[in-house]
Design an enzyme around this catalytic site. Structure first.
Site, PDB file in Angstrom:
ATOM      1  CD  GLU A   1      -2.838  -1.176   2.258  1.00 40.07           C
ATOM      2  OE1 GLU A   1      -2.706  -0.662   3.342  1.00 40.07           O
ATOM      3  OE2 GLU A   1      -4.298  -1.460   1.785  1.00 40.07           O
TER       4      GLU A   1
ATOM      5  CG  ASP B   1      -7.521  -5.605   4.752  1.00 33.45           C
ATOM      6  OD1 ASP B   1      -7.235  -5.726   5.807  1.00 33.45           O
ATOM      7  OD2 ASP B   1      -7.610  -4.316   4.376  1.00 33.45           O
TER       8      ASP B   1
ATOM      9  CD  GLU C   1      -9.982  -1.072   7.919  1.00 35.55           C
ATOM     10  OE1 GLU C   1      -9.132  -1.951   8.653  1.00 35.55           O
ATOM     11  OE2 GLU C   1      -9.892  -0.807   6.466  1.00 35.55           O
TER      12      GLU C   1
HETATM   13  C1  BDP Z   1      -6.207  -2.191   5.926  1.00 38.45           C
HETATM   14  C2  BDP Z   1      -6.339  -0.628   6.408  1.00 38.45           C
HETATM   15  C3  BDP Z   1      -5.397   0.205   6.509  1.00 38.45           C
HETATM   16  C4  BDP Z   1      -3.977  -0.477   7.019  1.00 38.45           C
HETATM   17  C5  BDP Z   1      -3.792  -1.836   6.349  1.00 38.45           C
HETATM   18  C6  BDP Z   1      -2.682  -2.660   6.989  1.00 38.45           C
HETATM   19  O1  BDP Z   1      -7.540  -0.439   5.597  1.00 38.45           O
HETATM   20  O2  BDP Z   1      -5.735   1.315   6.936  1.00 38.45           O
HETATM   21  O3  BDP Z   1      -3.051   0.263   6.685  1.00 38.45           O
HETATM   22  O4  BDP Z   1      -5.122  -2.597   6.377  1.00 38.45           O
HETATM   23  O5  BDP Z   1      -3.095  -3.934   7.594  1.00 38.45           O
HETATM   24  O6  BDP Z   1      -7.291  -3.092   6.345  1.00 38.45           O
HETATM   25  O7  BDP Z   1      -1.591  -2.132   6.678  1.00 38.45           O
END
Ligand code: BDP
Length: 703
Positions: free
Chosen positions: A305, A378, A406
């Site tokens: 990401e 996720d 989340e």
């Molecule tokens: C996702 C979240 C994000 C996190 C990412 C992670 O949306 O905010 O940074 O995972 O685990 O679920 O790095």
């Protein structure tokens, strides 16, 4: 004279009664959730009589330790004093006569976080807590107080327990400015701005709560890390925190940004094979250990990401992790996250982490742990277990859970997560036993749900998820229902009917969320960015896997992601024993159906219903479950203190409304694709699809 005395006595009784009522009222008002599961609510009746003769202060039999009690031993004694006093009605004078017994702490006064197993046993009128480190005694005290809170007769107490895994940690996604990524409980509990000079009492209460569960590691900052958090001014802040937490057996860890040597170190590279870069990290690690001798280590999110990582230099995850592992040496651990997916890679996102990491099995240094999310995408309300758990026998794998919700309705939806984690821990990935056994050499990490809210977690029931995570990390074999029951008794009430009702609510809650949000194996249909509310229609974001339509693949004919051989073949990442079962839409566990299969809307299911009918009935079931939870809770108004009862009632009302929103918006959207009528007697969505699409919430928390 006699009459005068009687009058005085009566008056005294009356005053005592009034005072008692006032105090009771005051304590009822004080039920704001701050005390978590450590309320030690006064016992009553027989349970109170049974502990009446039990006393602290305690005899400390120190076998080989120094004269001075360690801070850990002091904490153990203090906790015992507070716990016994509160359990016995806040007043030593109420202790009835009877056998006098002492709680004896028989632990050496040395500090240690490796040998922390304890035993708690009745011995005549005494209770002996034994262990081979002071921390064992602290853990034993918490175990004793838990048992007493649960109403167990002290003379029957006989427990021996040790943690199943070495690392039981919380990962905070807290930013230095106090914002918490994916946090729904207010601001960060860490006051970086005022540290190291100011240490909030919350930091001690937080450590106590963690120690009561056996949590022994805390990563204090977001995995999306800021490089400046490695600067000396921050190391001073970590030192203050680590010193405060040490007595509670908590080691501090820090998330690092892989490009830090460039960002703050003045180098022009962060290549893990560059000697200058290696020297920079070595010096940085030494700086940490000079300030915090028991510093836990680094957590790293790399090449994920948009975060920098070793692949920016053509190096592997193992190269990156091993470089940091060398800098840390045998002083600590590097935790390297497997949550990766690439911006360029067209491969099914569910397959990418496996693809990148499995070939590296056996290449990670001994003090590296690879941290794997419970599922391959996720933290969804339901995912199949991550196939990496069955595929890296020569790597220490850690289980990453998300305690903060989340994707499960933030803090306002009641969803007890122990069943979700238990579901994954119980799976047999095909190698190394069940997932619970695969992760034994490493541990479990949970993304924390704490914040500055008075109740810590944004809602009272969300405290149960923190609790459950800690209990499972100590013993992944504990059944969810047992965890729910012990949490309920300590947190809410000892009234048997009320306990049963609350446990029932908790045990059905997560499944209800799956029902109204993402039934039958659907996933990732939440709105963009903040993930609040439904948005299955979103299909125009620049990266394919950011779009809900990427996950559901619905069209006029059917719905679901074909991950069999005819599709992305993600199924081939699972052991044959599992893949064979899941390959057939009629034999796969229906809970994973649309995760692995694209099914025609009109296909007949083994249930006799069409897929469309089945899907609609799942949504309705989920909504009805929430209504049932709200009814059960309404019945509990006499058993729960008013402040917390009202707070939960209000959250449940939000959940009822939002469950309908999820159901209606989803059904409206699917209908816009398949053109099918609703099954008979099914309520149509309250609003037209456009109304749901038009709802925006740019201010939703946690982004
Ligand atoms: C996702 C979240 C994000 C996190 C990412 C992670 O949306 O905010 O940074 O995972 O685990 O679920 O790095």
């Amino acid at each position: 004279m006699m009459r005068g005395k009687r009058l005085v006595n009566r008056l005294a009784t009356l005053i005592a009664m009034i005072l008692g009522c006032l105090l009771a009222d005051a304590s009822a008002k004080a039920e704001d959730g701050y005390d978590l599961w450590l309320r030690y609510a006064p016992l009553e009746g027989e349970a109170l009589d049974r502990i009446a003769g039990l006393h602290g202060p305690v005899a400390v039999l120190s076998s080989d330790g120094p004269e001075e009690a360690s801070a850990t031993m002091e904490a153990a004694r203090r906790e015992l004093g507070v716990g016994l006093t509160r359990l016995s009605r806040n007043s030593a004078s109420s202790m009835r006569s009877g056998a006098e017994g002492y709680v004896r702490l028989e632990c050496p006064e040395n500090r240690g976080d490796s040998a922390v197993g304890y035993s708690v046993r009745a011995d005549g009128a005494d209770i002996r807590i034994r262990g081979s480190s002071d921390l064992a005694c602290l853990y034993g005290v918490f175990a004793l107080l838990r048992e007493l809170s649960l109403g167990v007769d002290p003379v029957r107490i006989d427990i021996a327990s040790e943690p199943a895994m070495p690392l039981r940690m919380l990962n905070h996604w807290d930013n230095p400015d106090g914002h918490v990524e994916r946090g729904y409980a207010g601001r960060s509990i860490f006051d970086w701005w005022h540290l190291p000079e100011r240490l909030d009492q919350r930091m001690i209460d937080y450590a106590r709560a963690n120690a009561s569960l056996g949590i022994n590691g805390v990563v204090v900052n977001n995995v999306n890390a800021r490089a400046f958090m490695l600067e000396p001014r921050y190391i001073a802040k970590y030192k203050r925190l680590a010193d405060a937490w040490r007595p509670y057996g908590i080691r501090l860890y820090v998330s690092v940004r892989f490009s830090a040597p460039k960002d703050i170190g003045g180098l022009d590279s962060a290549d893990p094979l560059d000697p200058e870069v290696r020297a920079w990290w070595q010096a940085k690690a030494d700086e940490f250990y000079a300030a915090v001798p028991d510093f836990g280590g680094f957590l790293v999110k790399a090449n994920s990401e948009g975060q920098p990582g070793p692949q920016d230099y053509g190096r592997s995850h193992a190269d990156g992790a091993n470089m940091l592992a060398e800098a840390i040496g045998n002083r600590g651990t590097v935790i390297w996250r497997a949550f990766v997916y690439s911006a360029e890679d067209e491969t099914d996102r569910a397959k990418q982490a496996y693809g990148e990491f499995v070939p590296l099995d056996g290449q990670f240094a001994d003090n590296v742990i690879v941290q794997v999310k419970n599922g391959p995408i996720d933290f969804q309300p339901r995912e199949p277990f991550h196939p990496m758990f069955g595929a890296m026998p020569n790597t220490k794998l850690m289980f990453e859970a998300q305690i903060t919700k989340e994707y499960l309705g933030f803090a306002s939806h009641l969803a007890f997560l122990a069943p979700l984690w238990e579901e994954v821990l119980d799976q047999e990935p095909g190698r190394g036993g069940r997932v619970a056994e695969v992760v034994l050499p490493a541990g479990m990490a949970g993304v924390a749900n704490t914040g500055s809210d008075r109740n810590w977690s944004g809602s009272h029931f969300d405290q149960a998820n923190w609790y459950a995570f800690g209990r499972l990390a100590w013993n992944p074999e504990l059944p969810s229902e047992q965890i729910a029951r012990e949490w309920t008794v300590q947190t809410f009430t000892r009234e048997p009917e009320a306990i049963e009702k609350i446990v029932r609510m908790m045990m059905r809650s997560r499944e209800a969320v799956v029902g109204y949000m993402t039934p039958l194996g659907l996933a990732h249909l939440m709105n963009t960015g903040h993930h609040y509310g439904p948005a299955p229609w979103v299909c125009d974001l620049p990266r394919p896997e950011w779009n809900p339509c990427y996950y559901h693949r619905a069209d006029a004919d059917g719905i679901g992601f074909d991950r069999t051989e005819s599709g992305s073949d993600a199924l081939s990442q699972y052991a044959d024993s599992i893949a064979n079962r899941w390959d057939d839409p009629n034999t796969i566990d229906p809970r994973f159906l649309l995760w692995f299969h694209h099914i025609a809307w009109t296909a007949k299911r083994p249930s006799g219903l069409t897929l469309w009918e089945e899907l609609v009935s799942e949504y309705d079931w989920g909504v009805a479950e929430v209504d049932a939870m709200a009814r059960e809770w309404a019945d509990l108004s006499d058993a729960i203190d008013p402040q917390r009862h009202r707070a939960v009632t209000e959250s449940l009302a939000i959940q009822q409304r939002e469950a309908r929103w999820w159901r209606d918006a989803s059904i409206a959207y699917w209908q816009s694709l398949n053109g099918l009528p609703l099954p008979e007697n099914v309520r149509p969505p309250a609003d037209p699809l456009e109304a749901y699409i038009g709802r925006t919430f740019p201010e939703a928390p946690g982004q």
